[in-house]
Design a protein around this motif. Structure first.
Motif, PDB file in Angstrom:
ATOM      1  N   MET A  57      25.817  15.813   0.049  1.00  0.00           N
ATOM      2  CA  MET A  57      25.577  14.579   0.803  1.00  0.00           C
ATOM      3  C   MET A  57      26.910  14.085   1.350  1.00  0.00           C
ATOM      4  SD  MET A  57      24.789  11.813  -2.218  1.00  0.00           S
ATOM      5  CE  MET A  57      26.071  11.242  -3.349  1.00  0.00           C
ATOM      6  N   GLU A  58      26.831  13.383   2.470  1.00  0.00           N
ATOM      7  CA  GLU A  58      28.031  12.884   3.124  1.00  0.00           C
ATOM      8  C   GLU A  58      27.867  11.397   3.406  1.00  0.00           C
ATOM      9  OE1 GLU A  58      30.854  13.659   7.075  1.00  0.00           O
ATOM     10  OE2 GLU A  58      29.031  14.858   6.741  1.00  0.00           O
ATOM     11  N   VAL A  59      28.890  10.646   3.103  1.00  0.00           N
ATOM     12  CA  VAL A  59      28.929   9.220   3.412  1.00  0.00           C
ATOM     13  C   VAL A  59      29.942   9.018   4.521  1.00  0.00           C
ATOM     14  CG1 VAL A  59      29.474   6.915   2.560  1.00  0.00           C
ATOM     15  CG2 VAL A  59      28.321   8.552   1.068  1.00  0.00           C
ATOM     16  N   LYS A  60      29.521   8.314   5.556  1.00  0.00           N
ATOM     17  CA  LYS A  60      30.401   8.040   6.688  1.00  0.00           C
ATOM     18  C   LYS A  60      30.494   6.529   6.872  1.00  0.00           C
ATOM     19  CE  LYS A  60      31.133   9.097  11.576  1.00  0.00           C
ATOM     20  NZ  LYS A  60      30.582   9.772  12.771  1.00  0.00           N
ATOM     21  N   ALA A  61      31.686   6.011   6.758  1.00  0.00           N
ATOM     22  CA  ALA A  61      31.905   4.580   6.945  1.00  0.00           C
ATOM     23  C   ALA A  61      32.008   4.296   8.436  1.00  0.00           C
ATOM     24  CB  ALA A  61      33.164   4.135   6.214  1.00  0.00           C
ATOM     25  N   SER A  62      30.848   4.317   9.107  1.00  0.00           N
ATOM     26  CA  SER A  62      30.821   4.206  10.567  1.00  0.00           C
ATOM     27  C   SER A  62      31.364   2.890  11.060  1.00  0.00           C
ATOM     28  CB  SER A  62      29.384   4.376  11.082  1.00  0.00           C
ATOM     29  OG  SER A  62      28.563   3.356  10.540  1.00  0.00           O
ATOM     30  N   LEU A 115      27.865  -1.151   8.702  1.00  0.00           N
ATOM     31  CA  LEU A 115      27.011  -0.464   7.740  1.00  0.00           C
ATOM     32  C   LEU A 115      27.360   1.027   7.704  1.00  0.00           C
ATOM     33  CD1 LEU A 115      24.286  -0.741   5.994  1.00  0.00           C
ATOM     34  CD2 LEU A 115      23.192   0.231   8.005  1.00  0.00           C
ATOM     35  N   PRO A 116      27.581   1.599   6.519  1.00  0.00           N
ATOM     36  CA  PRO A 116      27.832   3.041   6.444  1.00  0.00           C
ATOM     37  C   PRO A 116      26.551   3.833   6.685  1.00  0.00           C
ATOM     38  CG  PRO A 116      27.732   2.104   4.249  1.00  0.00           C
ATOM     39  CD  PRO A 116      27.631   0.957   5.209  1.00  0.00           C
ATOM     40  N   GLN A 117      26.699   5.129   6.933  1.00  0.00           N
ATOM     41  CA  GLN A 117      25.557   6.018   7.111  1.00  0.00           C
ATOM     42  C   GLN A 117      25.656   7.176   6.135  1.00  0.00           C
ATOM     43  OE1 GLN A 117      25.856   6.804  11.428  1.00  0.00           O
ATOM     44  NE2 GLN A 117      23.912   5.734  11.638  1.00  0.00           N
ATOM     45  N   MET A 118      24.537   7.891   6.006  1.00  0.00           N
ATOM     46  CA  MET A 118      24.511   8.981   5.044  1.00  0.00           C
ATOM     47  C   MET A 118      23.721  10.150   5.599  1.00  0.00           C
ATOM     48  SD  MET A 118      23.236   8.956   1.076  1.00  0.00           S
ATOM     49  CE  MET A 118      24.791   8.228   0.566  1.00  0.00           C
ATOM     50  N   SER A 119      24.128  11.376   5.226  1.00  0.00           N
ATOM     51  CA  SER A 119      23.372  12.593   5.511  1.00  0.00           C
ATOM     52  C   SER A 119      23.200  13.353   4.198  1.00  0.00           C
ATOM     53  CB  SER A 119      24.109  13.465   6.536  1.00  0.00           C
ATOM     54  OG  SER A 119      25.334  13.934   6.018  1.00  0.00           O
ATOM     55  N   ALA A 120      22.233  14.257   4.167  1.00  0.00           N
ATOM     56  CA  ALA A 120      21.975  15.016   2.946  1.00  0.00           C
ATOM     57  C   ALA A 120      21.442  16.403   3.290  1.00  0.00           C
ATOM     58  CB  ALA A 120      20.973  14.272   2.051  1.00  0.00           C
ATOM     59  N   LYS A 121      21.850  17.392   2.513  1.00  0.00           N
ATOM     60  CA  LYS A 121      21.354  18.760   2.653  1.00  0.00           C
ATOM     61  C   LYS A 121      20.916  19.263   1.289  1.00  0.00           C
ATOM     62  CE  LYS A 121      24.437  19.960   6.507  1.00  0.00           C
ATOM     63  NZ  LYS A 121      25.506  20.878   6.984  1.00  0.00           N
ATOM     64  N   GLY A 122      19.922  20.153   1.294  1.00  0.00           N
ATOM     65  CA  GLY A 122      19.435  20.710   0.045  1.00  0.00           C
ATOM     66  C   GLY A 122      18.249  21.613   0.269  1.00  0.00           C
ATOM     67  N   ARG A 123      17.370  21.653  -0.721  1.00  0.00           N
ATOM     68  CA  ARG A 123      16.173  22.481  -0.623  1.00  0.00           C
ATOM     69  C   ARG A 123      15.036  21.834  -1.391  1.00  0.00           C
ATOM     70  NH1 ARG A 123      16.375  25.491  -5.501  1.00  0.00           N
ATOM     71  NH2 ARG A 123      18.439  25.415  -6.480  1.00  0.00           N
ATOM     72  N   ASP A 157      35.825   6.278   1.092  1.00  0.00           N
ATOM     73  CA  ASP A 157      35.957   6.331   2.538  1.00  0.00           C
ATOM     74  C   ASP A 157      35.001   7.426   2.993  1.00  0.00           C
ATOM     75  OD1 ASP A 157      36.844   5.989   5.133  1.00  0.00           O
ATOM     76  OD2 ASP A 157      38.932   5.732   4.514  1.00  0.00           O
ATOM     77  N   ASP A 158      35.168   7.965   4.187  1.00  0.00           N
ATOM     78  CA  ASP A 158      34.339   9.093   4.607  1.00  0.00           C
ATOM     79  C   ASP A 158      34.515  10.218   3.591  1.00  0.00           C
ATOM     80  OD1 ASP A 158      33.895   7.495   6.733  1.00  0.00           O
ATOM     81  OD2 ASP A 158      34.873   8.757   8.221  1.00  0.00           O
ATOM     82  N   ILE A 159      33.405  10.721   3.063  1.00  0.00           N
ATOM     83  CA  ILE A 159      33.507  11.672   1.971  1.00  0.00           C
ATOM     84  C   ILE A 159      32.281  12.578   1.934  1.00  0.00           C
ATOM     85  CG2 ILE A 159      32.435  10.079   0.328  1.00  0.00           C
ATOM     86  CD1 ILE A 159      34.255  11.205  -1.839  1.00  0.00           C
ATOM     87  N   LYS A 160      32.505  13.849   1.543  1.00  0.00           N
ATOM     88  CA  LYS A 160      31.425  14.793   1.270  1.00  0.00           C
ATOM     89  C   LYS A 160      31.394  15.048  -0.228  1.00  0.00           C
ATOM     90  CE  LYS A 160      31.156  17.329   5.640  1.00  0.00           C
ATOM     91  NZ  LYS A 160      31.232  18.663   6.298  1.00  0.00           N
ATOM     92  N   ILE A 161      30.186  15.026  -0.786  1.00  0.00           N
ATOM     93  CA  ILE A 161      30.023  15.211  -2.226  1.00  0.00           C
ATOM     94  C   ILE A 161      29.046  16.353  -2.458  1.00  0.00           C
ATOM     95  CG2 ILE A 161      29.397  14.104  -4.412  1.00  0.00           C
ATOM     96  CD1 ILE A 161      29.859  11.411  -3.026  1.00  0.00           C
ATOM     97  N   SER A 162      29.411  17.302  -3.319  1.00  0.00           N
ATOM     98  CA  SER A 162      28.539  18.442  -3.601  1.00  0.00           C
ATOM     99  C   SER A 162      28.774  18.908  -5.026  1.00  0.00           C
ATOM    100  CB  SER A 162      28.805  19.583  -2.609  1.00  0.00           C
ATOM    101  OG  SER A 162      30.153  20.010  -2.695  1.00  0.00           O
ATOM    102  N   GLY A 163      27.952  19.863  -5.452  1.00  0.00           N
ATOM    103  CA  GLY A 163      28.114  20.466  -6.774  1.00  0.00           C
ATOM    104  C   GLY A 163      27.925  19.485  -7.899  1.00  0.00           C
ATOM    105  N   GLU A 164      28.743  19.641  -8.942  1.00  0.00           N
ATOM    106  CA  GLU A 164      28.642  18.816 -10.134  1.00  0.00           C
ATOM    107  C   GLU A 164      28.961  17.347  -9.866  1.00  0.00           C
ATOM    108  OE1 GLU A 164      27.584  19.532 -13.269  1.00  0.00           O
ATOM    109  OE2 GLU A 164      26.936  21.428 -12.386  1.00  0.00           O
ATOM    110  N   LYS A 165      29.745  17.073  -8.818  1.00  0.00           N
ATOM    111  CA  LYS A 165      30.128  15.686  -8.515  1.00  0.00           C
ATOM    112  C   LYS A 165      28.930  14.837  -8.125  1.00  0.00           C
ATOM    113  CE  LYS A 165      34.910  16.547  -7.103  1.00  0.00           C
ATOM    114  NZ  LYS A 165      35.916  16.405  -6.016  1.00  0.00           N
TER     115      LYS A 165
END
Length: 795
Positions: free
Chosen positions: A723-728, A785-793, A753-761
């Motif tokens: 998932m990614e957080v973007k402080a737009s 307002l920040p925005q968010m994206s997400a990837k997975g299955r 701040d703008d950040i990508k989070i994956s794995g165990e985090k």
């Protein structure tokens, strides 16, 4: 002198006779009033809201004589005018009757309404009532139950954290349940429990269904009384199958009320129910305890148990439990993003309505080029040419004759030339906002402007049983009706209709229409997202030809110029456009700037220009009363297809023009095989716990000096891998403002701040139900307002 004396004596006698006649009439009215025992009650147990219709109950005991006439309530409509809401009354001597008339409550919440009773044309009773209404944001909860006292704990509605609501609970039954949507829409929530719904009339049942589709929240309790509660639902509004009654021990009730702190079990009599197209929200022991069935912009919550029995009655947490149930069934009740609930887009904006209904390209358009030529010819003929000819004839003194004659001649030419621009017959221009959900449920907000330049008296009736209510200017104070002029007469009985009596010929008469449910079909969509790009098709399976359409996305939009009935558009053949999250930019680009390419000289160009301007104004007004922010995916299209009933004006079918705006949420598949992807801006969010800051829905920015929390809700069926957080909105004007993300394990907020989070985090920030919480600190300024994206299955 003698003759003068006789004249004076005669005048005194005549005046005395007239005065005594008036006095006798007044005395007779007063005498008549004493023979009628009348009790007046406004609203639902004296509860009513400004800006909505409400019932006025007139209880009459007739000790006078047989009466055959009408009851009238005079409602101030504008300075110097009132509207009469009337219902026929026939009452024998010694009889009693209750007459109910629904009237609007204006935005000035202290208005004096006159109440009159007539026998024929003779007034036999008069009185007045002064309205003191609740504000229009008070939450009304209506309860239909044969054991109302057992549900007294249902007295609070859920709200966003940090906010509180003024709530009033109102007892309803088949006697006072409204039969028109203008009155019922004052209610936010309806609860039916231990009540025989078959006692509702057909009209009341149809209005109940329309109220839900228009954004209402309906809770239906069943349990052992399910035969009573579900008795009216014989059509396709609530479909499904029912099993047997059983008793189960469940901890879900206490857990829900205490946020999981109390896991004790309660004994509960439940009915096994399977409701078509419903989502199971609470389940235990293979029994669906709470289900939600979305209808239009509203929702029906079906409970497997009786709310008026143990363990709910006399339970300390029963009020909190009911709040949780309401929030579970309709999450938008607790959302700051709950926009346009109830589909009231014009919100009593009579000036906006007048602009909308008068801006129809179907109306005759003046041929300005012809008028310019005529004006030029008139100037040349009247002045230089006329003078030159008369000078040659040595008849310049005839100018006093030739000038007015030529003026009359050219006036005739202008009249003939402009005859095509005048209304040939009474015309109704209809503006309608049409919401269609994915199942084809329709909710409408419909207005009509009556244009008539020939007659001052206008009578409106419906061939199809539609109800009308006039839209009046309610913004003024010190309103009285005794010395004012009647503007219109509204018949509220079975033969409903409106008669305008003293309205200006040049003033468009505006009404709101409550019509039978429309069956229009829906859009069929097959859209998917892959690598950040949307592909697929949209098919118009509605009954309307659509034009100037938009597919709105959180980060972009597609323009679909035309989509007729049965046609399909492939998004791969269209260009995507970007936007910055503000609807006003899109309206300006698509509907207003397009006018720059039109010359305005030809009739075709003029009409096209009017269409675009009207569509832009209507769409802009839609977002004026909601949010200019774009959440989710919506299809918006305009249509001139006539889908509404034609009304009768002065007993003749009126010419009708329509401009319908269709709004439909669009589903999109975020899956490519087993892979799921929600791009930036597509993850739903909710703003909660605001403290000393204001959130502007239009700009997606927070203002003030405080804090707020934002909860992002990723699909529960998704196994998130990144998932990614973007402080737009990081371009803040407050130097010390900041964003933080909630660490679940540490139970603290961490700067982000703008950040990508994956794995165990992910475990540190993503809850078990796929929610992520962010906190915004605002210091003397603003922050976005920040925005968010997400990837997975798929799980």
């Amino acid at each position: 002198m003698k003759n003068l004396f006789k004249v004076l004596v005669a005048s005194v006698i005549i005046f005395s006779a007239i005065f005594s006649g008036f006095s006798a009439g007044a005395a007779e009215t007063a005498k008549d009033e004493n023979k009628l025992e009348v009790k007046l009650n406004v609203g639902f147990n004296d509860n009513y809201k400004i800006g909505f219709s409400t019932p006025v109950n007139i209880s009459i005991k007739n000790n006078y004589k047989d009466i055959d006439g009408e009851v009238e309530i005079r409602v101030p409509s504008s300075p110097g005018k009132y509207m009469s809401y009337v219902k026929p009354v026939s009452l024998q001597k010694g009889a009693e009757k209750l007459i109910t008339i629904n009237v609007p409550i204006g935005n000035d919440n202290r208005s004096k309404y006159s109440v009159n009773i007539y026998d024929g044309d003779h007034k036999v009773y008069e009185d007045s009532i002064t309205t003191v209404a609740s504000n229009n944001i008070t939450t009304f909860i209506g309860i239909l139950s044969d054991d109302f006292d057992s549900l007294s704990y249902i007295n609070s509605a859920p709200a966003s954290t940090g906010m509180s609501l003024i709530t009033k609970t109102i007892k309803l039954d088949e006697k006072n349940f409204p039969e028109d949507i203008f009155t019922l829409k004052a209610f936010n929530i309806l609860v039916i429990n231990d009540f025989d719904t078959s006692r509702l009339s057909k009209g009341q049942y149809e209005i109940l269904k329309q109220w839900v589709k228009n954004g209402g929240t309906l809770i239906v309790g069943t349990g052992s009384k399910y035969n009573k509660t579900l008795s009216a639902f014989k059509d396709d509004f609530i479909q499904g199958s029912q099993g047997s009654m059983q008793e189960i021990a469940t901890s879900k009730i206490y857990e829900l009320a205490t946020n999981g702190d109390n896991k004790n079990e309660a004994r509960l009599d439940v009915l096994s129910l399977s409701v078509k197209d419903s989502a199971v929200l609470l389940e235990d022991k293979n029994v669906s305890l709470v289900q939600a069935n979305e209808k239009g912009t509203g929702v029906v919550g079906i409970l497997a148990f009786d709310l008026g029995k143990a363990p709910f009655v006399n339970w300390n947490n029963n009020t909190v439990f009911m709040e949780k149930i309401l929030a579970l069934v309709n999450p938008s009740l607790t959302s700051t993003n709950n926009i346009n609930n109830g589909v009231t887009y014009f919100n009593n904006d009579i000036y906006g309505l007048q602009q909308a209904v008068n801006m129809f390209s179907e109306m005759a358009t003046a041929r300005t080029s012809s008028f310019y030529l005529i004006l030029l010819a008139y100037i040349l003929v009247v002045a230089p040419l006329s003078y030159f000819i008369l000078k040659r004839l040595d008849k310049r003194e005839w100018m006093w004759l030739t000038v007015p004659v030529l003026a009359v001649v050219f006036a005739g030419i202008v009249y003939i030339t402009g005859s095509g621009t005048r209304l040939g017959k009474i015309t109704t221009n209809v503006i309608s906002y049409i919401n269609i959900d994915n199942k084809g449920n329709v909710s409408t907000d419909t207005y009509a402007g009556i244009l008539n330049t020939n007659k001052s008296k206008v009578k409106l009736t419906s061939q199809s049983g539609d109800r009308f209510i006039p839209v009046a200017n309610n913004y003024y104070s010190d309103r009285e009706t005794k010395t004012e002029v009647q503007e219109a007469k509204i018949h509220t009985g079975e033969d409903s209709g409106i008669e305008y009596k003293n309205s200006s010929l040049l003033e468009t008469k505006i009404i709101q229409i409550q019509e039978a449910s429309l069956e229009l079909g829906r859009l069929e969509t097959n859209l998917s997202l892959k690598n950040g790009k949307i592909s697929g098709t949209i098919k118009n399976s509605t009954a309307m030809d659509l034009e100037d359409c938009l597919l709105l996305l959180p980060d972009g939009y597609y323009i679909v110029r035309s989509l007729k009935k049965g046609e399909t558009v492939d998004l791969a053949k269209l260009n995507a456009n970007n936007h910055f999250g503000n609807m006003y930019e899109i309206v300006n680009d698509v509907y207003f700037r397009n006018n720059a390419g039109l010359t305005g000289q030809s009739t075709v160009d003029q009409k096209r220009m009017m269409d675009l301007r009207q569509e832009g104004n209507i769409l802009q007004r839609l977002y004026n009363y909601g949010s200019s922010q774009i959440d989710g995916i919506k299809f918006i299209g305009f249509s001139k297809t006539q889908v509404h009933s034609t009304m009768l004006v002065n007993d003749v079918q009126a010419k009708k023009n329509e401009r319908n705006i269709l709004i439909m949420p669009v589903d999109i598949r975020f899956a490519d095989g087993d892979t799921l992807e929600y791009p930036m801006g597509f993850v739903p969010y909710e703003v909660i716990n605001t403290s000393n800051v204001n959130f502007d829905m239009n700009t997606r920015r927070f203002f003030g000096n405080g804090s707020a929390e934002v909860v992002f809700r990723i699909d529960k069926a998704m196994l998130v891998e990144e998932m990614e957080v973007k402080a737009s909105g990081k371009n803040t004007k407050a130097t010390n403002s900041s964003y933080m993300i909630y660490n679940i394990g540490e139970e603290i907020y961490e700067p982000v701040d703008d950040i990508k989070i994956s794995g165990e985090k992910l475990r540190a920030y993503l809850s078990s139900d796929n929610t992520v919480k962010l906190r915004l600190e605002v210091t003397d300024g603003e922050i976005g307002l920040p925005q968010m994206s997400a990837k997975g299955r798929n799980k």
